[in-house]
Design a protein around this motif. Structure first.
Motif, PDB file in Angstrom:
ATOM      1  N   SER A  60       0.831  -1.208   0.000  1.00  0.00           N
ATOM      2  CA  SER A  60       0.000   0.000   0.000  1.00  0.00           C
ATOM      3  C   SER A  60       0.862   1.254   0.000  1.00  0.00           C
ATOM      4  O   SER A  60       1.955   1.275   0.577  1.00  0.00           O
TER       5      SER A  60
ATOM      6  N   ALA B 127       2.293   5.668  -8.492  1.00  0.00           N
ATOM      7  CA  ALA B 127       1.765   5.157  -7.224  1.00  0.00           C
ATOM      8  C   ALA B 127       0.655   4.135  -7.451  1.00  0.00           C
ATOM      9  O   ALA B 127       0.501   3.189  -6.673  1.00  0.00           O
ATOM     10  N   ARG B 128      -0.109   4.302  -8.523  1.00  0.00           N
ATOM     11  CA  ARG B 128      -1.221   3.386  -8.799  1.00  0.00           C
ATOM     12  C   ARG B 128      -0.747   1.994  -9.212  1.00  0.00           C
ATOM     13  O   ARG B 128      -1.561   1.070  -9.339  1.00  0.00           O
TER      14      ARG B 128
ATOM     15  N   PHE C 291      -3.742   1.932  -3.129  1.00  0.00           N
ATOM     16  CA  PHE C 291      -3.216   3.295  -3.251  1.00  0.00           C
ATOM     17  C   PHE C 291      -4.270   4.281  -2.777  1.00  0.00           C
ATOM     18  O   PHE C 291      -5.428   4.220  -3.184  1.00  0.00           O
TER      19      PHE C 291
END
Length: 245
Positions: free
Chosen positions: A49, A67-68, A73
């Motif tokens: 995460s 980040a995805r 996220f």
């Protein structure tokens, strides 16, 4: 492993958590550094995460796209579920770092009355009661702002860099500025603590932020220093959202 990304006014803090334990802090200085770091981590490390908390709402699409790539996220916002109750009268204007710090305090001292003092660019004082309700607080100029303001708004006072000096009375202008700025912050902080102790029994005072060591060395009241309080709060928010999707 979980990553918390705290994009503040002065720098960017990336914290690593493994099995809910804080293991490492990295200090970066711009968004490009974050992107390079995440690209490397995503390709070489298992990341479960990522949560991003920013004082600015302008997070680039490139950073978001990197980040995805992880399983879970979160872009932390006022719509993100949190394990405390926010009773601030204007909840959408509350700084997300302040809210995350309150969650961090609730994680460390659950069901306790807490005052969170975050000594950064600004000094914030935030109150959390033993019901897990965030009640509000105060915002005041931090050390650097006070030094700059004295120089900017006067004709003859110099702009000084912080050097710890609490000599009173100051024997010259330089010492007087240092003493005035630093003592003012200490008296202000101790004043908030003393006043709140009248109304909230067993008040736990947590201090954090870039100038936390100055407060730790000089405050006379019992305090709990936790430089990673915002990160601890963000990690708790990850857990809360995993259990309450």
């Amino acid at each position: 492993m979980n990553l918390t990304i705290d994009i503040g006014n002065s720098n960017i803090k990336i914290s690593k958590f493994e099995n809910n334990k804080f293991i490492e802090l990295l200090i970066l200085h711009n968004e490009l550094d974050i992107i390079k770091f995440l690209q490397s981590e995503v390709n070489n490390t298992f990341i479960n995460s990522i949560i991003i908390c920013s004082v600015s709402e302008n997070i680039s699409e490139l950073l978001l796209s990197v980040a995805r790539m992880v399983k879970n996220f979160i872009v932390f916002s006022h719509k993100t579920p949190v394990p405390i109750i926010n009773v601030y009268s204007s909840p959408k204007t509350l700084g997300l770092d302040r809210l995350a710090a309150a969650v961090g305090a609730f994680t460390i001292f659950p069901n306790k009355n807490c005052l969170i003092v975050d000594a950064g660019t600004a000094i914030t004082f935030d109150l959390l009661n033993n019901k897990g309700e965030y009640l509000g607080g105060a915002i005041s100029p931090g050390l650097t702002i006070r030094y700059k303001a004295l120089s900017h708004f006067t004709k003859k006072l110099p702009e000084l860099e912080f050097t710890e000096n609490l000599e009173y009375p100051g024997k010259n202008t330089i010492n007087s500025i240092h003493t005035g700025v630093q003592s003012g912050i200490l008296y202000e902080t101790e004043g908030y603590i003393c006043n709140l102790e009248k109304y909230y029994s067993d008040l736990h005072v947590l201090v954090t932020g870039g100038d936390v060591n100055f407060l730790v060395r000089n405050l006379k009241k019992p305090i709990f220093a936790q430089p990673n309080l915002v990160a601890i709060g963000l990690q708790r928010i990850i857990q809360f959202n995993e259990k309450n999707p």
